[in-house]
Design a protein around this motif. Sequence first.
Motif, PDB file in Angstrom:
ATOM      1  N   ASN A  69      -7.421  -6.553  10.307  1.00 52.72           N
ATOM      2  CA  ASN A  69      -6.734  -6.400   9.023  1.00 52.72           C
ATOM      3  C   ASN A  69      -6.448  -4.930   8.767  1.00 52.72           C
ATOM      4  OD1 ASN A  69      -8.671  -8.881   8.728  1.00 52.72           O
ATOM      5  ND2 ASN A  69      -7.060  -9.197   7.216  1.00 52.72           N
ATOM      6  N   LYS A  71      -4.803  -2.348   5.682  1.00 52.02           N
ATOM      7  CA  LYS A  71      -4.241  -2.113   4.359  1.00 52.02           C
ATOM      8  C   LYS A  71      -3.991  -0.612   4.212  1.00 52.02           C
ATOM      9  CE  LYS A  71      -6.415  -6.027   2.005  1.00 52.02           C
ATOM     10  NZ  LYS A  71      -7.282  -6.463   0.877  1.00 52.02           N
ATOM     11  N   SER A  73      -1.692   2.515   1.740  1.00 53.47           N
ATOM     12  CA  SER A  73      -0.930   2.786   0.520  1.00 53.47           C
ATOM     13  C   SER A  73      -0.599   4.272   0.424  1.00 53.47           C
ATOM     14  CB  SER A  73      -1.720   2.356  -0.722  1.00 53.47           C
ATOM     15  OG  SER A  73      -2.923   3.096  -0.836  1.00 53.47           O
ATOM     16  N   PHE A  78       2.643   0.048  -0.499  1.00 54.60           N
ATOM     17  CA  PHE A  78       1.454  -0.340   0.235  1.00 54.60           C
ATOM     18  C   PHE A  78       1.771  -1.394   1.289  1.00 54.60           C
ATOM     19  CE2 PHE A  78       1.789  -2.504  -3.789  1.00 54.60           C
ATOM     20  CZ  PHE A  78       1.581  -3.849  -3.493  1.00 54.60           C
ATOM     21  N   ASN A  80       0.027  -4.634   3.777  1.00 57.81           N
ATOM     22  CA  ASN A  80      -1.051  -5.593   3.996  1.00 57.81           C
ATOM     23  C   ASN A  80      -0.695  -6.405   5.228  1.00 57.81           C
ATOM     24  OD1 ASN A  80      -2.705  -7.999   3.921  1.00 57.81           O
ATOM     25  ND2 ASN A  80      -3.193  -7.501   1.804  1.00 57.81           N
ATOM     26  N   GLU A  82      -2.294  -8.721   8.830  1.00 57.85           N
ATOM     27  CA  GLU A  82      -3.413  -9.353   9.536  1.00 57.85           C
ATOM     28  C   GLU A  82      -2.906  -9.982  10.822  1.00 57.85           C
ATOM     29  OE1 GLU A  82      -6.380 -13.166   8.953  1.00 57.85           O
ATOM     30  OE2 GLU A  82      -6.155 -11.778   7.260  1.00 57.85           O
TER      31      GLU A  82
END
Length: 383
Positions: A69, A71, A73, A78, A80, A82
């Motif tokens: 994963n 993440k 920003s 940002f 996200n 996976e």
Amino acid sequence: MKILKLSYFVKLSIFLILPFLCFGQEKEQKEKPELDLGGALRFNYIYSSWKEEQKTKGGEFGYDMFRINAKASYKGIFLNAEYRLYSEAFGGGFLKQGWIGYKFNEKNQFHVGLVYVPFGIKQYNSHNWFFNITYYVGLEDDHDMGFKYLHEDEKWEYAFAFLKNAEELNFGGDTENNSSRYSYDVVGRNKETNQFNAKIVRKLGDSIQHRIGFSGQYGSLYNIDTNKNGNHYALALHYELNWNKWNLKTEIITVSHSPENKEGQSNKIIKMGAYGAPYEIAADFNMYTIGLSKKISVAWGPVSEIEVYNDFGYMQKKEKEFTDSFMNVTGLLLTAGQVYTYIDYAAGYNHSWLGGNFEDDFSTGNPDANWEARFNINIGYYF
């Protein structure tokens, strides 16, 4: 005298400009890019009632999945994402989700990419490792390519999305979608395209929290053989209750697919795929689900919490000659630091992943089928 005046002017200028320079440096420091990496490694123990070799051996224990994963920003924008790696038998590696977002303020966001589809109870209409029966027809934890607007405040949540298509891996209009994907999508000779979604949730209560919602989606089904667009839609009423570590989830859904198939090909059946394995589902059906869980705090060595649950799902097929499908999962989740262990007893009737004939359990079904069950222990370290 001129030198003194010039020196005084320089000092005054520095005095006036310095606070702005410091503020700019402080602002620059606050806006440094952020990156957070995580993932999970999971293993499965399986004992299936319909597999004689497993029963003889006392079950099987092996690799389930490894995921990464990410993440990130920076300045209100940002990321996200996976990515998951399963065995080749379950589709190999694929992107579960991956989107870029922009945060307008604390209440409003915009996402673009492989986004979560706003339909039904977010994010899972279940508590167990198997999900509920909604997942197996593409109506739970689904992700498609497009963009989405979200709003959330103390009383309301709503989302609107335009989804251009499901995960497109081949970029060919005459190429069937690959079933190596995480969430179930239409595959075979039809493709999902130009889908619109809307979802609204009203939040009520304080110590007893209620979430009452409505979801709807409508889109086209492009047929490779006829070069025509059919359509499909789904409507859902959903309700969620949280009270004193109890959680209740329930949904009522109606679904219809109307493909423009070539002559001789049934419009009563649609093909869906995920994990590298396609199967048929009934084109038109109603679905009813209910799930209940209770979290219990414990102090058993590293185990700090147990969540016990039961999730039930019923697929009512609108074709009278088709046999309906059922699913029920009873189990518990053990939390021990970063290790989460699901212990599930999953039973199914005309369920492709729970015994019977994999190809047509969710479509025509078999009136002489037996209830089959799988005892499953999933152990995962999440980091």
